[in-house]
Design a protein around this motif. Sequence first.
Motif, PDB file in Angstrom:
ATOM      1  N   ASP A  23      -1.109  -4.038  -6.078  1.00 43.28           N
ATOM      2  CA  ASP A  23      -0.975  -2.818  -5.256  1.00 43.28           C
ATOM      3  C   ASP A  23      -2.043  -1.903  -5.179  1.00 43.28           C
ATOM      4  OD1 ASP A  23       1.574  -3.923  -4.669  1.00 43.28           O
ATOM      5  OD2 ASP A  23       2.325  -3.397  -6.320  1.00 43.28           O
ATOM      6  N   VAL A  24      -2.010  -1.174  -4.057  1.00 46.10           N
ATOM      7  CA  VAL A  24      -3.072  -0.244  -3.921  1.00 46.10           C
ATOM      8  C   VAL A  24      -2.377   1.222  -3.472  1.00 46.10           C
ATOM      9  CG1 VAL A  24      -5.113   0.642  -2.469  1.00 46.10           C
ATOM     10  CG2 VAL A  24      -4.980  -1.888  -2.949  1.00 46.10           C
ATOM     11  N   VAL A  25      -2.811   2.296  -3.984  1.00 40.64           N
ATOM     12  CA  VAL A  25      -2.407   3.449  -3.720  1.00 40.64           C
ATOM     13  C   VAL A  25      -3.622   4.452  -3.125  1.00 40.64           C
ATOM     14  CG1 VAL A  25      -1.276   5.556  -4.438  1.00 40.64           C
ATOM     15  CG2 VAL A  25      -0.759   3.562  -5.636  1.00 40.64           C
ATOM     16  N   PHE A  47      -1.529   1.047   9.510  1.00 37.71           N
ATOM     17  CA  PHE A  47      -1.531  -0.129   8.907  1.00 37.71           C
ATOM     18  C   PHE A  47      -0.282  -0.967   8.912  1.00 37.71           C
ATOM     19  CE2 PHE A  47      -4.591   1.232   5.107  1.00 37.71           C
ATOM     20  CZ  PHE A  47      -5.351   1.469   6.213  1.00 37.71           C
ATOM     21  N   SER A  48       0.914  -0.230   9.461  1.00 35.54           N
ATOM     22  CA  SER A  48       2.042  -0.992   9.867  1.00 35.54           C
ATOM     23  C   SER A  48       1.767  -1.820  11.111  1.00 35.54           C
ATOM     24  CB  SER A  48       3.465  -0.014   9.836  1.00 35.54           C
ATOM     25  OG  SER A  48       3.615   0.654   8.817  1.00 35.54           O
ATOM     26  N   ARG A  49       0.949  -1.120  11.853  1.00 40.63           N
ATOM     27  CA  ARG A  49       0.746  -2.141  13.194  1.00 40.63           C
ATOM     28  C   ARG A  49       0.146  -3.186  13.041  1.00 40.63           C
ATOM     29  NH1 ARG A  49      -2.326   1.324  17.379  1.00 40.63           N
ATOM     30  NH2 ARG A  49      -2.068  -0.466  18.521  1.00 40.63           N
ATOM     31  N   ILE A  50      -0.882  -3.446  12.048  1.00 37.37           N
ATOM     32  CA  ILE A  50      -1.253  -4.781  11.802  1.00 37.37           C
ATOM     33  C   ILE A  50      -0.676  -5.346  10.496  1.00 37.37           C
ATOM     34  CG2 ILE A  50      -3.565  -4.127  12.790  1.00 37.37           C
ATOM     35  CD1 ILE A  50      -4.680  -3.522   9.655  1.00 37.37           C
ATOM     36  N   ASN A  51       0.637  -5.159  10.318  1.00 35.93           N
ATOM     37  CA  ASN A  51       1.429  -6.112   9.699  1.00 35.93           C
ATOM     38  C   ASN A  51       1.191  -5.974   8.090  1.00 35.93           C
ATOM     39  OD1 ASN A  51       3.783  -7.593   9.475  1.00 35.93           O
ATOM     40  ND2 ASN A  51       2.622  -9.602   9.596  1.00 35.93           N
ATOM     41  N   LEU A  52       0.699  -4.831   7.749  1.00 39.58           N
ATOM     42  CA  LEU A  52       0.375  -4.561   6.349  1.00 39.58           C
ATOM     43  C   LEU A  52       1.692  -3.796   5.753  1.00 39.58           C
ATOM     44  CD1 LEU A  52      -3.101  -3.400   6.410  1.00 39.58           C
ATOM     45  CD2 LEU A  52      -2.453  -5.755   5.748  1.00 39.58           C
ATOM     46  N   TRP A  53       2.122  -3.930   4.404  1.00 42.79           N
ATOM     47  CA  TRP A  53       3.200  -3.306   3.933  1.00 42.79           C
ATOM     48  C   TRP A  53       2.732  -2.060   3.600  1.00 42.79           C
ATOM     49  CZ3 TRP A  53       6.279  -4.615  -1.089  1.00 42.79           C
ATOM     50  CH2 TRP A  53       7.327  -3.857  -1.260  1.00 42.79           C
ATOM     51  N   ILE A  69       0.708  -1.166   0.002  1.00 41.32           N
ATOM     52  CA  ILE A  69      -0.053   0.142   0.096  1.00 41.32           C
ATOM     53  C   ILE A  69       0.868   1.372   0.034  1.00 41.32           C
ATOM     54  CG2 ILE A  69      -1.851   1.163   1.147  1.00 41.32           C
ATOM     55  CD1 ILE A  69      -2.600  -1.512   2.694  1.00 41.32           C
ATOM     56  N   ASP A  70       0.815   1.991  -1.023  1.00 40.13           N
ATOM     57  CA  ASP A  70       1.486   3.304  -1.124  1.00 40.13           C
ATOM     58  C   ASP A  70       0.619   4.442  -0.739  1.00 40.13           C
ATOM     59  OD1 ASP A  70       3.698   2.673  -1.954  1.00 40.13           O
ATOM     60  OD2 ASP A  70       3.920   3.519  -3.786  1.00 40.13           O
ATOM     61  N   VAL A  71       0.983   5.260   0.033  1.00 43.68           N
ATOM     62  CA  VAL A  71       0.270   6.328   0.429  1.00 43.68           C
ATOM     63  C   VAL A  71       0.988   7.642   0.022  1.00 43.68           C
ATOM     64  CG1 VAL A  71      -1.240   7.590   2.272  1.00 43.68           C
ATOM     65  CG2 VAL A  71      -0.498   5.188   2.516  1.00 43.68           C
ATOM     66  N   TYR A  72       0.309   8.600  -0.843  1.00 43.23           N
ATOM     67  CA  TYR A  72       0.982   9.867  -1.155  1.00 43.23           C
ATOM     68  C   TYR A  72       0.020  11.026  -0.511  1.00 43.23           C
ATOM     69  CZ  TYR A  72       2.418   6.659  -4.991  1.00 43.23           C
ATOM     70  OH  TYR A  72       3.200   5.472  -5.492  1.00 43.23           O
ATOM     71  N   GLY A  73       0.749  11.967  -0.191  1.00 44.23           N
ATOM     72  CA  GLY A  73       0.293  13.085   0.510  1.00 44.23           C
ATOM     73  C   GLY A  73       1.186  14.375   0.587  1.00 44.23           C
ATOM     74  N   VAL A  74       1.045  15.386  -0.081  1.00 43.45           N
ATOM     75  CA  VAL A  74       2.073  16.340   0.204  1.00 43.45           C
ATOM     76  C   VAL A  74       1.564  17.637   1.047  1.00 43.45           C
ATOM     77  CG1 VAL A  74       3.333  16.066  -2.091  1.00 43.45           C
ATOM     78  CG2 VAL A  74       1.248  17.626  -1.899  1.00 43.45           C
ATOM     79  N   GLY A  75       2.577  18.351   1.553  1.00 42.99           N
ATOM     80  CA  GLY A  75       2.066  19.477   2.517  1.00 42.99           C
ATOM     81  C   GLY A  75       1.406  18.876   3.962  1.00 42.99           C
TER      82      GLY A  75
END
Length: 288
Positions: free
Chosen positions: A183-185, A156-162, A137-143
């Motif tokens: 994959d999901v963005v 999400f990392s806490r529940i073992n997702l990449w 899972i990619d997450v994109y956010g600026v500012g």
Amino acid sequence: MSHMLNGGLVSLQTILDQLKPSERKVADYILAHPEDVVKLSVQKLAEFSGVSEATIIRLARSLNMKGYQELKLRVAGDLTKQTAMGSYQEIMMEGSVESIMQAVSWNNIQSIQDTLSVLSNEEVKKAVDVLAVARKIDVYGVGASAVIADDIRQKFSRINLWCEAYSDFHAQLTSAVTLTEKDVVIGISYSGQTEDIIQSLTEAKQQGATIITLTKFGPSPVAELANIRLFTSSVEKSIRSGAMASRIAQLNVIDILFITMISRMQEQVIPLLEKSRLAVSRTKRSST
């Protein structure tokens, strides 16, 4: 408990500036006379607002509603809700500390409530379905949106997702080109107009990744790119408070996603959450 439809007025208010002139005419009419509109047939509303019936149907579609009937029901729901519409408080910079405390808190509460009326539970379900089985899972956010992106990564990392969050345009692109259809963005842009996010999502989409967007309610270039659209609403007029209440509304949506994921994946994730809680508790001083 049956969920009463509402959110008609909030949706209209939010989308107003993006409407075509004829749709805008109806929207203005509805906002000015909500009590009358709930009693009007589509023919009468067309006549009173000086547009065609087709325009009214188009307006309902622009609001992601099935038709005029649903729009009317939602407006009726708003009228029975006790909170007055458009009741964001202008934050007075020379106000007392107490008045600032009240206004900021009220606006945050209001934006969370308004978001409930524009966030589709169908889309939340779809988002959870794809996130639960994603390779990455990619997450994109600026500012300001980078803060939201990092909140997702941490949860999400806490529940073992990449899950990786990228706030820099080049880092987003570099990652986007490596994605696959597994994959999901998640692209975050309150305005839905952020150029970097549009380009990064376009690249990720070309690689076949599933796109989820989190934007303010209404059509936007960012939401256009999405397979799944999550909306927040925040109708404040003030620039100063706009970014604040929208952030709270976005974090609220992330919490909804996260808790839905946990409830779906209980067997796998409860032990993980327990482990991370224990690991963290060892780093805290005991209060005995």
